[in-house]
Design a protein around this motif. Sequence first.
Motif, short mmCIF file in Angstrom:
data_model
loop_
_atom_site.label_atom_id
_atom_site.label_comp_id
_atom_site.label_asym_id
_atom_site.label_seq_id
_atom_site.Cartn_x
_atom_site.Cartn_y
_atom_site.Cartn_z
N UNK A 43 0.82 -1.21 0.00
CA UNK A 43 0.00 0.00 0.00
C UNK A 43 0.85 1.26 0.00
N UNK A 44 1.98 1.23 0.71
CA UNK A 44 2.85 2.42 0.76
C UNK A 44 3.39 2.74 -0.63
N UNK A 45 3.75 1.72 -1.38
CA UNK A 45 4.27 1.94 -2.74
C UNK A 45 3.19 2.54 -3.63
N UNK A 46 1.95 2.08 -3.48
CA UNK A 46 0.84 2.62 -4.28
C UNK A 46 0.59 4.08 -3.92
N UNK A 47 0.63 4.40 -2.63
CA UNK A 47 0.38 5.78 -2.21
C UNK A 47 1.44 6.73 -2.76
N UNK A 48 2.67 6.25 -2.92
CA UNK A 48 3.74 7.10 -3.44
C UNK A 48 3.54 7.42 -4.92
N UNK A 49 2.92 6.51 -5.66
CA UNK A 49 2.90 6.60 -7.12
C UNK A 49 1.80 7.51 -7.65
N UNK A 50 2.13 8.23 -8.72
CA UNK A 50 1.13 8.93 -9.53
C UNK A 50 0.63 8.03 -10.66
N UNK A 51 1.48 7.11 -11.07
CA UNK A 51 1.16 6.18 -12.15
C UNK A 51 1.88 4.87 -11.87
N UNK A 52 1.19 3.74 -12.10
CA UNK A 52 1.80 2.42 -11.94
C UNK A 52 1.91 1.78 -13.32
N UNK A 53 3.11 1.28 -13.64
CA UNK A 53 3.35 0.63 -14.93
C UNK A 53 3.74 -0.82 -14.66
N UNK A 54 2.91 -1.75 -15.12
CA UNK A 54 3.27 -3.16 -15.01
C UNK A 54 4.11 -3.55 -16.21
N UNK A 55 5.18 -4.29 -15.96
CA UNK A 55 6.07 -4.75 -17.02
C UNK A 55 6.00 -6.27 -17.07
N UNK A 56 5.21 -6.79 -17.99
CA UNK A 56 5.02 -8.23 -18.08
C UNK A 56 3.85 -8.52 -18.99
N UNK A 57 2.97 -9.41 -18.55
CA UNK A 57 1.77 -9.72 -19.31
C UNK A 57 0.53 -9.42 -18.49
N UNK A 58 -0.56 -10.14 -18.78
CA UNK A 58 -1.82 -9.89 -18.09
C UNK A 58 -1.74 -10.22 -16.61
N UNK A 59 -0.99 -11.28 -16.26
CA UNK A 59 -0.87 -11.64 -14.85
C UNK A 59 -0.20 -10.55 -14.04
N UNK A 60 0.82 -9.93 -14.61
CA UNK A 60 1.51 -8.84 -13.92
C UNK A 60 0.60 -7.62 -13.81
N UNK A 61 -0.21 -7.37 -14.84
CA UNK A 61 -1.15 -6.25 -14.78
C UNK A 61 -2.16 -6.49 -13.65
N UNK A 62 -2.67 -7.71 -13.53
CA UNK A 62 -3.62 -8.02 -12.46
C UNK A 62 -2.97 -7.82 -11.09
N UNK A 63 -1.71 -8.22 -10.97
CA UNK A 63 -0.99 -8.01 -9.71
C UNK A 63 -0.89 -6.52 -9.41
#
Length: 474
Positions: free
Chosen positions: A177-197
């Motif tokens: 949660x702390x990492x999410x609060x820091x971010x203005x944008x989250x970029x997943x690098x992988x496939x659909x499973x990483x996006x879901x994570x």
Amino acid sequence: MACFKTACLPCFQAKIRTLGGQLVRTKLQRLHVLEAARSRAVGLCTNPMVITRTICCLTTCDPGSKQHKNDSFLKKCHGLTPTSRRQNRRSFSSSYDHHLSNVLVVPKTTRYMFEKQRFGGVETEEQIRRRLLERGSDLDFLKDRHRVHSENTERCKNILQKLGLETRTVDRYHFNDAAVRWADLIVSMGGDGTFLLAASKVLDQTPVIGVNTDPEGSEGHLCLPNRYTFLFEDAMKRILSGDFRWMRRQRIRVTVDGRMVNKDPIDLHELELSFPEHYHTHSQQERRMHQGLDCMVKGPRVLPVRALNEIFIGESLSSRMSYYEMSVDDGPMEKQKSSGVTVSTGTGSSSWSFNINKLSCLSVKDILKITNEETGSNLATEDCTVERIADRFNSSLLFDGADPRMAYTVRDPVTNRVYQSDMPRGFARKIVMRSRCWDASLVIDAGSSFIFNDGAIATMEINEKDALNTVELD
């Protein structure tokens, strides 16, 4: 007539008061006020940089403050300057400029990395090679796919830094949660499973985009189009300039009532690495709650994860029949036995739900032949006709990710004098299930598992506040 107030977008700052004078303090409260103002005001003025608002007045704060940047970015997320609207998708003419500063990168765990970690990371590469060879897998192939993913990930991270964005990288074990609060944008690098994570821990309006780092080996349905893997700088420049559409993907909120439902989810990926059976992990946690060693939560509570694709409810052992009661859209509770139930969003309608329900051309042809025999009809059974019919039925299973409905499927329902399943699949706004199982799980997006045994109740609904902000590029 109501008194209208206008404000230029750059001056739309952090402190907001309702007409009643009450100060709106929290991020969520601000979003509600801004969204209400936007929905009432769009189209009331012709200047694209001025918006008429009916329910809020503004006070000024320091434009350079972090709060100002956050509010400006949230304003962007909630569409205060829409130029068009299509099925809940919004286009914008304003840009992010300096308001987007913190980008969190969440890379995938490749199969090569997984195999290295699987037994505590103590094996030599030659031992891993022999173990994989016994299972018919090729270590060199896995290393090559890992290399492709790593090179594309590093290149994209370098582009983010080149564009002046502060970038942090967290693996799945430190994504919190702390990492999410820091971010203005989250970029997943992988496939659909990483996006879901990446989406799983986002409970606010932080946008998530995905980059398919191995287009040859991964579908990447939820990610940006595959060409942007190699044109990532172009994609980010378009995002920074506002040349994109928002896609608000609906997610399922689960409210549970039952003391024996674990407070925090069991991570199924970590379970694979630590190698105990799923059954034992659930049993151990349930035993600890009975003994008072783990906290039991009384009364209804919302689970800390939202489902972007689907929810599965059923016995953990797939060969065992699941027993439960189910109500759809406040209808009567119906006793059912089956292989479990899936509840899907529009985003997930092309995934597991689709493959459970789709008709093959062979099945369609057999049905047409039986229909001809039973009715004396002469329906065409040529391959082209059969394929068109199958495609038409299968297309009806798909619906838009912004659609506020859920699609449910009762898998392999048992139908007899005691147990019924009058509607084994359909669409719903609300689904309630009461477990009568002994070792059942409620699994969200194939990654987060909760104990769901006899007496536990789950209510599944879609709430607009839970929608995930994602980006669409042509």
